[in-house]
Scaffold this motif. Structure first.
Motif, short mmCIF file in Angstrom:
data_model
loop_
_atom_site.label_atom_id
_atom_site.label_comp_id
_atom_site.label_asym_id
_atom_site.label_seq_id
_atom_site.Cartn_x
_atom_site.Cartn_y
_atom_site.Cartn_z
N ASN A 142 0.82 -1.21 0.00
CA ASN A 142 0.00 0.00 0.00
C ASN A 142 0.86 1.26 0.00
OD1 ASN A 142 -2.37 -1.45 0.00
ND2 ASN A 142 -2.70 -1.30 2.21
N GLU A 143 1.98 1.18 0.71
CA GLU A 143 2.90 2.32 0.71
C GLU A 143 3.41 2.61 -0.69
OE1 GLU A 143 7.41 2.89 2.22
OE2 GLU A 143 5.99 2.33 3.80
N ALA A 144 3.68 1.56 -1.46
CA ALA A 144 4.13 1.75 -2.84
C ALA A 144 3.06 2.46 -3.67
CB ALA A 144 4.47 0.40 -3.47
N PHE A 145 1.80 2.08 -3.47
CA PHE A 145 0.72 2.75 -4.19
C PHE A 145 0.54 4.19 -3.70
CE2 PHE A 145 -0.48 -1.66 -5.12
CZ PHE A 145 -0.79 -1.55 -6.47
N ARG A 146 0.63 4.38 -2.40
CA ARG A 146 0.44 5.73 -1.85
C ARG A 146 1.49 6.70 -2.36
NH1 ARG A 146 2.53 8.37 2.38
NH2 ARG A 146 3.63 6.51 3.14
N LEU A 147 2.74 6.21 -2.46
CA LEU A 147 3.84 7.06 -2.94
C LEU A 147 3.95 7.07 -4.46
CD1 LEU A 147 6.59 6.02 -0.36
CD2 LEU A 147 5.15 8.09 -0.33
N ASN A 148 3.13 6.22 -5.12
CA ASN A 148 3.12 6.10 -6.58
C ASN A 148 4.42 5.53 -7.13
OD1 ASN A 148 1.44 6.30 -8.83
ND2 ASN A 148 2.42 8.20 -9.52
N TRP A 149 5.12 4.73 -6.33
CA TRP A 149 6.31 4.00 -6.78
C TRP A 149 5.87 2.56 -7.03
CZ3 TRP A 149 10.69 6.39 -8.06
CH2 TRP A 149 11.01 7.61 -7.47
N VAL A 150 5.41 2.26 -8.24
CA VAL A 150 4.90 0.91 -8.51
C VAL A 150 5.74 0.15 -9.53
CG1 VAL A 150 2.53 1.55 -7.93
CG2 VAL A 150 3.32 1.77 -10.30
N SER A 151 6.73 0.81 -10.10
CA SER A 151 7.54 0.17 -11.14
C SER A 151 8.83 -0.39 -10.54
CB SER A 151 7.82 1.17 -12.26
OG SER A 151 8.45 0.54 -13.35
N VAL B 110 11.63 0.96 -9.60
CA VAL B 110 12.41 1.79 -8.68
C VAL B 110 11.51 2.12 -7.49
CG1 VAL B 110 13.97 2.82 -10.37
CG2 VAL B 110 11.75 3.89 -9.94
N GLY B 111 12.12 2.42 -6.35
CA GLY B 111 11.32 2.81 -5.20
C GLY B 111 11.92 2.35 -3.89
N PRO B 112 11.40 2.87 -2.79
CA PRO B 112 11.99 2.61 -1.47
C PRO B 112 11.86 1.16 -1.01
CG PRO B 112 9.96 3.90 -1.28
CD PRO B 112 10.33 3.88 -2.73
N ASN B 113 10.82 0.43 -1.44
CA ASN B 113 10.70 -0.97 -1.04
C ASN B 113 11.85 -1.81 -1.59
OD1 ASN B 113 8.40 -1.01 0.61
ND2 ASN B 113 7.02 -1.18 -1.14
N ILE B 114 12.25 -1.51 -2.82
CA ILE B 114 13.35 -2.27 -3.43
C ILE B 114 14.63 -2.07 -2.62
CG2 ILE B 114 14.80 -2.53 -5.47
CD1 ILE B 114 12.41 -1.68 -7.16
N THR B 115 14.92 -0.83 -2.32
CA THR B 115 16.12 -0.54 -1.53
C THR B 115 16.05 -1.21 -0.16
OG1 THR B 115 16.39 1.57 -2.68
CG2 THR B 115 17.54 1.30 -0.58
N ALA B 116 14.89 -1.09 0.49
CA ALA B 116 14.75 -1.66 1.84
C ALA B 116 14.81 -3.18 1.82
CB ALA B 116 13.42 -1.19 2.45
N PHE B 117 14.22 -3.81 0.80
CA PHE B 117 14.26 -5.27 0.70
C PHE B 117 15.70 -5.75 0.49
CE2 PHE B 117 12.71 -9.22 -1.81
CZ PHE B 117 12.79 -10.01 -0.68
N GLU B 118 16.42 -5.08 -0.40
CA GLU B 118 17.82 -5.45 -0.62
C GLU B 118 18.65 -5.29 0.66
OE1 GLU B 118 18.45 -4.50 -5.39
OE2 GLU B 118 18.93 -2.95 -3.91
N VAL C 234 6.37 -2.76 -5.88
CA VAL C 234 5.22 -3.38 -5.21
C VAL C 234 5.59 -4.78 -4.71
CG1 VAL C 234 2.86 -4.22 -5.51
CG2 VAL C 234 3.57 -2.08 -6.61
N LEU C 235 6.22 -5.58 -5.58
CA LEU C 235 6.59 -6.93 -5.18
C LEU C 235 7.68 -6.91 -4.12
CD1 LEU C 235 6.51 -8.97 -8.51
CD2 LEU C 235 4.68 -8.46 -6.88
N ALA C 236 8.57 -5.94 -4.19
CA ALA C 236 9.60 -5.83 -3.15
C ALA C 236 8.97 -5.54 -1.79
CB ALA C 236 10.60 -4.74 -3.51
#
Length: 369
Positions: A10-19, A21-29, A227-229
């Motif tokens: 939901n955070e990815a959708f809220r921030l509009n980072w769905v492709s 790049v985005g903070p979830n990818i960095t945090a997951f890594e 989103v998947l991250a």
């Protein structure tokens, strides 16, 4: 799903980072790197991680790559992506993984012909690590780099050390059936930051720095979405619980089949910690009463989904012309091996039903002997 996955998505959708790049990818890594102790790059599949890992090791047209034969096709297909040719290595019975003795014989034979492989893919099968010490010793003697396919072994250890931390690089999978999932995804890891950085570059179409869309190297569209991250972040938080659940399922099967002739679990090597990603067994047709294949058919009729263990690569039509050292052990494991339902969401009641149907199949068969 554990619950927090939805918050991150939901955070990815809220921030509009769905492709990709985005903070979830960095945090997951970052979280995965902390867990494994290596540098990590999020990718869209474990297969992509193997593909990029082999390219990082210099595999190209005409190169031979040694690979475990008892595995899923995704372990071997990337060799062909790069124009290489797989050479398959048989299993040992004590772990079902690559046999270090057969590997050493194969390396000696290739060295005598001045045709050593460009790389070695070691698969950690069904949540259990291969016997890495002799494998690394053999590969080191002949100067062959090791790549770990740890797609099925996240959370497993060998002599206290995590799967995926022994070779020059390794691949993990987060496919829907793995111990944790991002729906579809994977991770490439290595102790060498420059390798992971290069893989990340190739995974984003190898676009050169600068404002122009300029490319000097071949790239791929292999990056995981934000989103998947996010799903991966939530899943990683419950990895230890998922391992505990899978091991409990294996223990219940072992207790349920105690005293039942003709069925034995996949052996667990004492030097390792297995996640029991899948609960696998060997069927002795004479003692059990029916074959593995017939048992699968009967279970299916009772609403229980079971599968054979992986069909070895050297028996696949796709690799009919590929060389294999040994192969009889892997063939036997395939012909007699069965994977029973092992999902983390499997209830005790459902598992007791599976156990009861397996016992009933044997009893009916033996009654007619």
């Amino acid at each position: 799903m554990a619950g927090t996955e939805q918050d991150y998505a939901n955070e990815a959708f809220r921030l509009n980072w769905v492709s990709t790049v985005g903070p979830n990818i960095t945090a997951f890594e970052e979280a995965f790197s902390k867990r494994i102790g290596l540098h990590s790059a999020c990718l869209d599949s474990g297969t992509a991680a193997i593909h990029l890992g082999l390219r990082l090791m210099g595999v190209g047209p005409g190169d031979e790559v040694f690979c475990s034969t008892l595995t899923f096709a995704a372990s071997a297909n990337p060799i062909r992506y790069l124009g290489g040719e797989p050479v398959f290595i048989d299993s040992e019975r004590r772990t079902w993984n690559m046999d270090p003795a057969v590997l050493y014989q194969a390396l000696r034979a290739k060295a005598a012909m001045n045709r050593l492989p460009r790389a070695l893919i070691v698969v950690h099968l069904y949540g259990q690590c291969a016997d890495m010490d002799p494998i690394l010793e053999a590969a080191g003697e002949f100067g062959v780099p090791v790549f770990e396919d740890a797609a099925e072994a996240l959370g497993a250890t060998y002599k206290g050390r995590a799967a995926g931390t022994f070779g020059r690089a390794a691949a993990f999978s987060f496919n829907g059936n793995k111990i944790i999932t991002t729906a579809g995804g994977g991770m490439l890891v290595s102790a060498e930051k420059e390798l992971v950085d290069k893989a990340r570059f190739w995974a984003t179409q190898a676009r050169d720095p600068g404002i122009a869309y300029e490319h000097s190297e071949m790239g791929y569209n292999y990056r995981m979405s934000n989103v998947l991250a996010g799903i991966g972040r939530g899943q990683l938080e419950v990895l230890d619980l998922r391992v505990e659940q899978r091991r409990a399922i294996a223990a219940r099967y072992a207790a349920g089949f105690a005293g039942l002739s003709g069925i034995e679990p996949m052996p667990l090597a004492p030097e390792g910690f297995s996640t029991n990603w899948l609960s696998c067994f060997l069927i002795d047709e004479n003692a059990f009463g029916i074959s593995r294949t017939e048992l699968i058919r009967l279970l299916d009729a009772d609403g229980v989904e079971a599968r054979p263990v992986w069909k070895p690569m050297h028996l696949q039509p796709l690799f009919a012309d590929s060389e294999c050292f040994g192969g009889d052990v892997a063939r036997d494991l395939f012909e007699r091996g069965i994977c029973l339902p092992s999902s983390s969401s499997l209830t005790e009641e459902d598992q007791e039903y599976v156990i009861a149907r397996v016992k009933a199949a044997s009893r009916r068969a033996m009654a007619h002997v």
